[in-house]
Design a protein around this motif. Structure first.
Motif, PDB file in Angstrom:
ATOM      1  N   ASP A  96       0.777  -1.215   0.135  1.00 50.20           N
ATOM      2  CA  ASP A  96      -0.152  -0.107  -0.118  1.00 50.20           C
ATOM      3  C   ASP A  96       0.812   1.249   0.008  1.00 50.20           C
ATOM      4  N   ALA A  97       0.358   2.367  -0.885  1.00 49.55           N
ATOM      5  CA  ALA A  97       1.064   3.388  -0.902  1.00 49.55           C
ATOM      6  C   ALA A  97       1.740   4.088   0.598  1.00 49.55           C
ATOM      7  N   GLY A  98       0.733   3.855   1.575  1.00 47.27           N
ATOM      8  CA  GLY A  98       1.181   4.561   2.770  1.00 47.27           C
ATOM      9  C   GLY A  98       2.248   3.913   3.440  1.00 47.27           C
ATOM     10  N   GLU A  99       2.384   2.663   3.097  1.00 42.11           N
ATOM     11  CA  GLU A  99       3.521   2.063   3.687  1.00 42.11           C
ATOM     12  C   GLU A  99       4.651   2.178   2.901  1.00 42.11           C
ATOM     13  N   THR A 100       4.830   2.309   1.524  1.00 37.28           N
ATOM     14  CA  THR A 100       5.831   2.658   0.637  1.00 37.28           C
ATOM     15  C   THR A 100       6.566   4.242   0.968  1.00 37.28           C
ATOM     16  N   ARG A 101       5.574   4.986   1.363  1.00 35.89           N
ATOM     17  CA  ARG A 101       5.956   6.397   1.811  1.00 35.89           C
ATOM     18  C   ARG A 101       6.641   6.210   3.358  1.00 35.89           C
ATOM     19  N   TYR A 102       6.144   5.561   4.223  1.00 38.79           N
ATOM     20  CA  TYR A 102       6.956   5.513   5.456  1.00 38.79           C
ATOM     21  C   TYR A 102       8.198   4.800   5.172  1.00 38.79           C
ATOM     22  N   GLN A 103       8.272   3.701   4.490  1.00 39.48           N
ATOM     23  CA  GLN A 103       9.430   2.978   4.585  1.00 39.48           C
ATOM     24  C   GLN A 103      10.602   3.718   3.560  1.00 39.48           C
ATOM     25  N   ALA A 104      10.258   4.523   2.659  1.00 35.24           N
ATOM     26  CA  ALA A 104      11.225   5.258   2.039  1.00 35.24           C
ATOM     27  C   ALA A 104      11.588   6.442   2.919  1.00 35.24           C
ATOM     28  N   HIS A 152       5.652   6.353  -7.827  1.00 36.69           N
ATOM     29  CA  HIS A 152       4.124   7.053  -7.925  1.00 36.69           C
ATOM     30  C   HIS A 152       3.229   6.431  -6.944  1.00 36.69           C
ATOM     31  N   PRO A 153       3.399   6.629  -5.753  1.00 36.76           N
ATOM     32  CA  PRO A 153       2.485   6.558  -4.514  1.00 36.76           C
ATOM     33  C   PRO A 153       1.008   7.455  -4.714  1.00 36.76           C
ATOM     34  N   ASP A 154       1.216   8.511  -5.416  1.00 30.98           N
ATOM     35  CA  ASP A 154      -0.041   9.221  -5.726  1.00 30.98           C
ATOM     36  C   ASP A 154      -0.707   8.667  -6.857  1.00 30.98           C
ATOM     37  N   GLU A 155      -0.300   7.753  -7.509  1.00 30.29           N
ATOM     38  CA  GLU A 155      -1.072   6.923  -8.753  1.00 30.29           C
ATOM     39  C   GLU A 155      -0.522   5.619  -8.632  1.00 30.29           C
ATOM     40  N   PRO A 156      -1.377   4.733  -7.597  1.00 32.97           N
ATOM     41  CA  PRO A 156      -1.084   3.322  -7.336  1.00 32.97           C
ATOM     42  C   PRO A 156      -1.731   2.658  -8.545  1.00 32.97           C
ATOM     43  N   PHE A 157      -1.274   1.260  -8.538  1.00 30.89           N
ATOM     44  CA  PHE A 157      -1.960   0.087  -9.516  1.00 30.89           C
ATOM     45  C   PHE A 157      -3.298   0.059  -9.057  1.00 30.89           C
ATOM     46  N   THR A 158      -3.718   0.126  -7.947  1.00 34.14           N
ATOM     47  CA  THR A 158      -5.043  -0.275  -7.556  1.00 34.14           C
ATOM     48  C   THR A 158      -5.669   0.799  -6.692  1.00 34.14           C
ATOM     49  N   PHE A 159      -7.101   0.667  -6.538  1.00 35.83           N
ATOM     50  CA  PHE A 159      -7.867   1.427  -5.612  1.00 35.83           C
ATOM     51  C   PHE A 159      -8.106   0.701  -4.647  1.00 35.83           C
ATOM     52  N   SER A 160      -7.982   1.154  -3.442  1.00 36.32           N
ATOM     53  CA  SER A 160      -8.502   0.463  -1.946  1.00 36.32           C
ATOM     54  C   SER A 160      -8.809   1.424  -1.028  1.00 36.32           C
ATOM     55  N   GLU A 161      -9.205   1.135   0.070  1.00 40.89           N
ATOM     56  CA  GLU A 161      -9.660   1.724   1.192  1.00 40.89           C
ATOM     57  C   GLU A 161      -9.441   1.061   2.581  1.00 40.89           C
ATOM     58  N   LYS A 162      -8.881   2.220   3.508  1.00 37.06           N
ATOM     59  CA  LYS A 162      -8.467   1.382   4.744  1.00 37.06           C
ATOM     60  C   LYS A 162      -9.496   1.642   5.632  1.00 37.06           C
ATOM     61  N   ALA A 163     -10.130   0.798   6.660  1.00 35.67           N
ATOM     62  CA  ALA A 163     -11.103   0.685   7.501  1.00 35.67           C
ATOM     63  C   ALA A 163     -10.860   0.196   8.634  1.00 35.67           C
ATOM     64  N   TYR A 164     -11.790  -0.162   9.696  1.00 34.90           N
ATOM     65  CA  TYR A 164     -11.637  -1.111  10.832  1.00 34.90           C
ATOM     66  C   TYR A 164     -12.676  -1.888  10.714  1.00 34.90           C
ATOM     67  N   ALA A 165     -12.406  -3.272  10.783  1.00 39.35           N
ATOM     68  CA  ALA A 165     -13.238  -4.293  10.912  1.00 39.35           C
ATOM     69  C   ALA A 165     -13.966  -4.744  12.176  1.00 39.35           C
ATOM     70  N   VAL A 166     -15.415  -4.890  12.237  1.00 43.80           N
ATOM     71  CA  VAL A 166     -16.186  -5.228  13.340  1.00 43.80           C
ATOM     72  C   VAL A 166     -16.838  -6.276  13.144  1.00 43.80           C
ATOM     73  N   PRO A 167     -17.570  -7.116  14.371  1.00 42.00           N
ATOM     74  CA  PRO A 167     -18.241  -8.345  13.792  1.00 42.00           C
ATOM     75  C   PRO A 167     -19.459  -7.967  13.046  1.00 42.00           C
ATOM     76  N   ARG A 168     -19.930  -9.037  12.487  1.00 43.99           N
ATOM     77  CA  ARG A 168     -21.189  -8.775  11.861  1.00 43.99           C
ATOM     78  C   ARG A 168     -22.530  -9.145  12.615  1.00 43.99           C
ATOM     79  N   GLY A 169     -23.471  -8.275  12.281  1.00 45.12           N
ATOM     80  CA  GLY A 169     -24.657  -8.384  12.982  1.00 45.12           C
ATOM     81  C   GLY A 169     -24.729  -7.301  14.338  1.00 45.12           C
TER      82      GLY A 169
END
Length: 280
Positions: A215-223, A233-250
């Motif tokens: 993920d671009a955020g990690e590449t920026r930090y490691q660099a 090109h972290p501002d133009e990555p190969f894919t689109f994704s979003e980060k979030a928090y996971a919680v139990p269903r229901g």
């Protein structure tokens, strides 16, 4: 004979009537406070929104190997990172303290779904397979897969076509979206799984690998912490994704609360403050 039958029947009817609850004292309504004779017992379907506060502890599944979001110091065992700070903030809002539950990328969703923790945090990307097992909150940031390489090689590996060639050595961490992406997109490059995500970038620096796509955020930090490495090109990555928090269903109540907390934190400067502390 008739009298001997009627009298016992009448006695039974009177006994049943006496045992039945009086119409003047109806049974407590559902959800009403318990009476003195009825001790309080937590409902089996109680939301984590209530359980966490009553317990005084928010159990957080996290991998501890994904800076800047989650990192476990191998010497002290202490956790640090953007999402570790966010976990503390969420726990405080629930009158609780965070307790970090060690997990891996391969087991993170399963650990949460099995009830070993209340929430999964630490740079977790939203994916449809994961969304079949757990629920995701409102996103914290956008991201996507992009390469990180030795700066001396930054002209050689800018595209997937340049990377996917015989002789290119791509390194991945096991069980997460980085490995999934590399195996789906690369057919000719050699893929090597490195078990420790905290030392994986040393493989590129030492020349044992050429590229990692994460993920671009990690590449920026490691660099930032490794001047020998360049994020491509972290501002133009190969894919689109979003980060979030996971919680139990229901658990609609808990999900709605965490959603509202994320919304406020990403708009009032809270999340940006924690991220800037690591990225600047």
């Amino acid at each position: 004979m008739k009298r001997s039958v009627v009298l016992p029947a009448l006695a039974v009817l009177l006994a049943v009537t006496a045992a039945a609850p009086s119409a003047a004292t109806p049974a407590p309504a559902p959800g009403a406070a318990p009476t003195a004779a009825e001790p309080h017992r937590p409902r089996p379907d109680a939301s984590l929104l209530d359980t966490v506060a009553r317990r005084g502890e928010l159990r957080v599944c996290t991998t501890g190997d994904y800076r800047p979001y989650t990192y476990r110091d191998p010497k002290t065992g202490a956790y640090r990172g953007v999402d570790i700070d966010m976990a503390k903030d969420l726990a405080t809002s629930l009158d609780a303290k965070p307790r970090y539950v060690a997990s891996t990328w391969a087991s993170l969703v399963g650990d949460l779904a099995a009830g070993r923790c209340d929430i999964a945090m630490g740079g977790v990307s939203i994916t449809l397979p994961r969304a079949r097992e757990v629920a995701f909150t409102e996103p914290t940031r956008e991201d996507g897969k992009t390469p990180i390489v030795r700066c001396a090689d930054k002209e050689k590996y800018g595209t997937l076509e340049q990377i996917d060639r015989p002789g290119t050595r791509v390194v991945v961490n096991p069980g997460g979206t980085n490995e999934e992406f590399a195996r789906a997109r690369l057919k000719q490059a050699k893929i090597t799984v490195h078990p420790d995500n905290t030392t994986i970038f040393d493989e590129i620096i030492a020349g044992r690998a050429d590229v990692m796509m994460t993920d671009a955020g990690e590449t920026r930090y490691q660099a930032k912490i490794h001047p020998e490495l360049c994020a491509l090109h972290p501002d133009e990555p190969f894919t689109f994704s979003e980060k979030a928090y996971a919680v139990p269903r229901g658990d609609a109540d808990f999900t709605a609360y965490v959603d509202q907390w994320v919304h406020l934190a990403t708009h009032d400067g809270t999340y940006r403050k924690y991220e800037d502390a690591w990225m600047k």
